[in-house]
Structures are given as C-alpha cells and as structure tokens.
Design an enzyme around this catalytic site. Structure first.
Site, PDB file in Angstrom:
ATOM      1  N   HIS A 123      -1.825   2.177  -7.472  1.00 32.31           N
ATOM      2  CA  HIS A 123      -3.184   1.775  -7.840  1.00 32.31           C
ATOM      3  C   HIS A 123      -4.248   2.726  -7.304  1.00 32.31           C
ATOM      4  O   HIS A 123      -5.403   2.670  -7.741  1.00 32.31           O
ATOM      5  CB  HIS A 123      -3.462   0.321  -7.398  1.00 32.31           C
ATOM      6  CG  HIS A 123      -3.637   0.125  -5.929  1.00 32.31           C
ATOM      7  ND1 HIS A 123      -2.633  -0.340  -5.110  1.00 32.31           N
ATOM      8  CD2 HIS A 123      -4.719   0.310  -5.121  1.00 32.31           C
ATOM      9  CE1 HIS A 123      -3.088  -0.446  -3.879  1.00 32.31           C
ATOM     10  NE2 HIS A 123      -4.350  -0.048  -3.849  1.00 32.31           N
ATOM     11  N   ASP A 154       4.333  -0.370  -6.886  1.00 34.84           N
ATOM     12  CA  ASP A 154       3.005   0.121  -6.508  1.00 34.84           C
ATOM     13  C   ASP A 154       3.106   1.369  -5.644  1.00 34.84           C
ATOM     14  O   ASP A 154       2.376   1.531  -4.665  1.00 34.84           O
ATOM     15  CB  ASP A 154       2.190  -0.962  -5.791  1.00 34.84           C
ATOM     16  CG  ASP A 154       0.705  -0.590  -5.702  1.00 34.84           C
ATOM     17  OD1 ASP A 154       0.244   0.206  -6.550  1.00 34.84           O
ATOM     18  OD2 ASP A 154       0.017  -1.067  -4.788  1.00 34.84           O
ATOM     19  N   SER A 226      -5.262   1.639   1.427  1.00 33.18           N
ATOM     20  CA  SER A 226      -4.184   1.679   0.436  1.00 33.18           C
ATOM     21  C   SER A 226      -3.526   3.052   0.401  1.00 33.18           C
ATOM     22  O   SER A 226      -4.197   4.080   0.276  1.00 33.18           O
ATOM     23  CB  SER A 226      -4.731   1.355  -0.955  1.00 33.18           C
ATOM     24  OG  SER A 226      -5.138   0.019  -1.045  1.00 33.18           O
TER      25      SER A 226
END
Length: 483
Positions: A123, A154, A226
């Site tokens: 992402h 992911d 992230s």
C-alpha cells in the site's frame, strides 16, 4: 472507546516513569537484565536505523472517465433521441471525464541486500508513478522501481541502483516470543528516523481477509511507519510494520507487522517467478473454540476431544484436503509436527508453502488421531507454478469448474470467479461466482487460457461471456486500460 483510552493512560504514565528511572540509575549502575532480555535498546537502534529508508510515492494527475447519476435523467428524458442534449434512457447514468489531482504519500522501507533491494508495504507503492528513496545514513536520494508487489500479504519489493548499502540482518520470526522487547523503526507522521519501543503482544494474529498471522506489538506505530522495520534487541529484522488497529487513525497500543518468515518467501517468489505462489490446503473452517462457542449458543453440546485446533466446516471439492480424505467435522491439530491452535497459525504455515509442496497433517476424527499427507494446490486447483502476473490487472481469482458444477449447469468447461478483490473485473461489475466460458471468442478451460487472453487482447478489451451461479447467461466488457 473513551473508557478504554482512560484506563490505558495510567499504564502509559507508569512506563514513562519506569524508563526515566532506568535512565537515572544508569549513571550509578547498569540496570538488571532479565534472562535473554537486555533492557538497553540502544544497540538495536544503532544497528537497524541505517537500514530503514524513507519512501516518497507520487501518483501523477490523470484523466479518467467516471460514471455519475443524474436524478432528473429519466424524468426529463428526451423523446427526440438526444436532440436537445438530454438523456437517452440510460437509467440516469452519465459519463464524464475528470482530472485527478497529483497526489504524494510517504512511508518506510527496509534494505534487505547491499545491492539495492528494499522491502516495503504494497500500500506504500501501489499505483505510484514515481518512487523516491532517501537513505538514513547520508540522506542521499534514489529513484526506485517496483520489482513486484502482492496485495494479499501487503508486501512489495523495490530496487534502487546502488551498492554497498547497509542491509539489515534478517532473523527467523518463528523464534520470536511473546513478551520479547522490540523496536519499531520508521518515519511516522513526517518524523524521519524514529524509533519506538515495546514488546511482542501476540503472534499469529488474523486481520481480516488480507494479511494473516501477524506479529502484534505495543511499540507505537503511526502513519508513515508502514513498510518500516520491527526489530529484536539485537537489531535484527523480525517483521515489516504494516498497520495499526485504531478508531482514531493514530496509535492506541495495537500495531501489526508481517513476519519475516512470510516476507522471505514472498521476496523469493517475486524474484524467481514474478508472482507470489499461494498454496491452498482446500478447507473452510474456524478455531475449534469459536465453533464450540457458536454451537453452545444454539443449545448444542459439542465434544470434539480438544479445544484447540481448526474445525473443518467444509472441504473444497478437488482440493488438497479432499484428495487426502479429510472430511467435514475433522479437527486439524498440527502441520508437519507443528501445533496449530488457531486459524492464524495455519495461515502462517500455508503462507510459507508453494503449490506442489507436501505436508503431513495430524487431525482428529471422532476424537481419534489420524495423519494424512497432502499435496498442496494453487488457487486454480493445480500444482503448477504461475510464472507471471499479467492477469493480476483483472483483480480476480479463478479456478476451473468442478464436475458437480458441470453436471448441474450442463456445461463442459469454464472458470469460476472465486474472489473479486478489485481491478478491471470489479470495475466492469463481474461478480463472485460468475463462470467465465468465453473471452474474446476463445474458450476458457484453464488459468493459462485466461492469461493468454489478457496478453493477446486487441484494443486492450475483453469481451466475456458466461453464466451466473443461477444458470442465467450473461456477459461483460472489460477494458484493460483507462479510457
């Protein structure tokens, strides 16, 4: 939610006081360390910080055709065939072109090899037209390219053209213990090169239908973390920070990281095959404890001989479990000698396997222990390796229809849509359960047929014909590129 936050605050204050006390005492004497758990985390920070990078992704402005509803379309529909510029009986739906704004986002990444390979979250880089990587050590910037990405886990693998980079040491996440001290390293909220401390709160957490078997930590993780590193006290990578569980969008003590055991396999698959190879055991089920509780609520007394393991609610036709003789009502207790207490643990093991791998499954049937050897299959029901990901643009998973479907629908071939996760098929409205029979006048008997249809599509368009689960025939037009 507010009550929960209030109850947690005193604990936060206590932690701050404890760390402050440790700092004060350090000048007098080294703090006592629990066995195998040094309190001093400076070594881990020093070892890991140079390996974590800042990633900036840019999505350029684009012209897109969108549909919108006009509530007066049918009311004022033009009986003269659009002469006055009104609608033409299209149920109030019109199309227009819009210019999307240029967008920028930021995240983190971890250098895993000295020659420029970097792991981050899917992402973080998804849809990016430009990627810029900034090193921690010297703030030098590089343009990066995406080698491969996987939405399900992911994870993404990107690369910069550089040498002698400070690659992180990768540890085996299977050896991580609950209560172990960890650091989250990344670039949260625009604060580059940030380190936060906490412990491993839980393992094998199942988070929705996407990433499974995650490491839970109370080390503060926020937006921008992230793709960053979760490291142990030796500064070794044990996970890639991926998400937080919060109703506010900010950290409230629940962060999740993708274990390196899964990361290593995804990276290897992307490098070797260009796509992640998924092994399927071929069952649907739940934790035994959840199943027993649900049955008790219905007034049923259930005794499976154990309260740990995976209750099989359904055996997928033509799957690996069906071929090995597993049945509905069986309880899986271990895979290759490794105990399986909950579904997240099973998913973690499967995420490290490939189609064609053999596993020994121990299970209970009528409270008696049995074993079986399974040959794992892919999502298409074969053991074949998928070596490219061209069909990923469609955003679906498919498999050849089963014998029972052939008999029920009175057809001899077709591909069943198992999942619609996004992409061009979702845009075209293709639903889960639809059976694809013809694409651009070519019969669809296997996954390779669909792959070839995508490659050979003229005008970047697929004309799809098939059946809905009810037997009703239908069709869709799928545009592989934006109009």
């Amino acid at each position: 939610m507010k009550k929960i936050v209030k109850n947690l605050l005193p604990a936060v204050y206590l932690v701050v006081i404890a760390f402050s006390a440790a700092s004060c005492n350090k000048t007098q004497a080294a703090p006592a360390a629990a066995p195998g758990q040094p309190v001093d985390l400076t070594y881990a920070a020093e070892k890991s910080l140079p390996s974590v990078v800042y990633i900036k992704s840019v999505i350029n402005s684009k012209t897109q055709t969108v549909e919108y509803s006009d509530p007066f379309e049918d009311f004022f529909s033009d009986p003269f065939g659009g002469f006055f510029g009104r609608g033409q009986g299209n149920n109030g739906t019109r199309k227009r072109q819009v210019q999307t704004p240029k967008r920028a986002a930021a995240g983190s990444g971890v250098i895993i090899s000295a020659d420029g390979y970097i792991v981050t979250n899917n992402h973080v880089v998804d849809g990016a037209d430009e990627l810029t990587v900034t090193l921690n050590e010297n703030s030098k910037e590089y343009s990066a390219r995406i080698i491969g990405a996987d939405k399900t886990t992911d994870l993404a693998l990107i690369k910069i053209d550089a040498k002698n980079l400070p690659a992180i040491v990768i540890a085996n996440s299977d050896n991580v213990k609950i209560g172990e001290w960890v650091l989250a390293v990344g670039n949260p909220l625009g604060l580059n090169n940030t380190v936060t401390a906490g412990i491993v709160s839980a393992k094998a957490r199942q988070m929705g239908e996407g990433v499974a078997s995650m490491i839970q930590t109370d080390a503060a993780i926020n937006q921008g973390n992230s793709g960053g590193a979760l490291v142990n006290t030796r500064g070794e990578l044990i996970g890639i920070n991926a998400m937080i569980y919060s109703q506010t969008g900010s950290n409230i003590g629940y962060g999740f990281a993708i274990p390196t055991a899964i990361m290593n396999k995804v990276v290897e698959d992307i490098k070797k095959y260009g796509a992640v190879q998924r092994a399927m055991i071929g069952i649907k089920g739940s934790d035994v404890s959840n199943y027993v509780d649900a049955e008790k609520e219905k007034g049923n007394e259930i005794d499976l001989g154990t309260m740990e393991g995976i209750y099989i609610a359904e055996v997928v036709e033509d799957g690996a479990a069906a071929a090995a003789g597993l049945q509905k009502g069986d309880v899986i207790t271990s895979i290759d000698g490794q105990k399986v207490k909950k579904f997240g643990e099973l998913q973690g093991i499967m995420a490290q396997k490939r189609p064609g791998d053999k596993v020994t499954v121990t299970y209970l049937r009528n409270k008696k222990e049995k074993t079986a050897t399974l040959t794992l299959k892919n999502e298409q029901g074969t053991t074949k390796v998928v070596k490219n990901a061209d069909v990923d643009i469609l955003g679906i998973d498919v498999r050849p229809i089963t014998d029972s479907q052939k008999k029920q629908l009175e057809i001899s071939y077709g591909l069943e849509v198992l999942k619609v996760s996004g992409g061009k098929m979702k845009e075209a409205g293709v639903p889960k359960g639809f059976i694809i029979q013809i694409v651009n006048d070519q019969p669809m008997r296997s996954f390779d047929d669909l792959q070839n249809a995508v490659k050979d599509a003229k005008d970047q368009m697929l004309v799809i014909k098939g059946l809905f689960p009810t037997g009703k025939r239908g069709g869709f037009v799928v545009y592989l590129q934006n109009e």
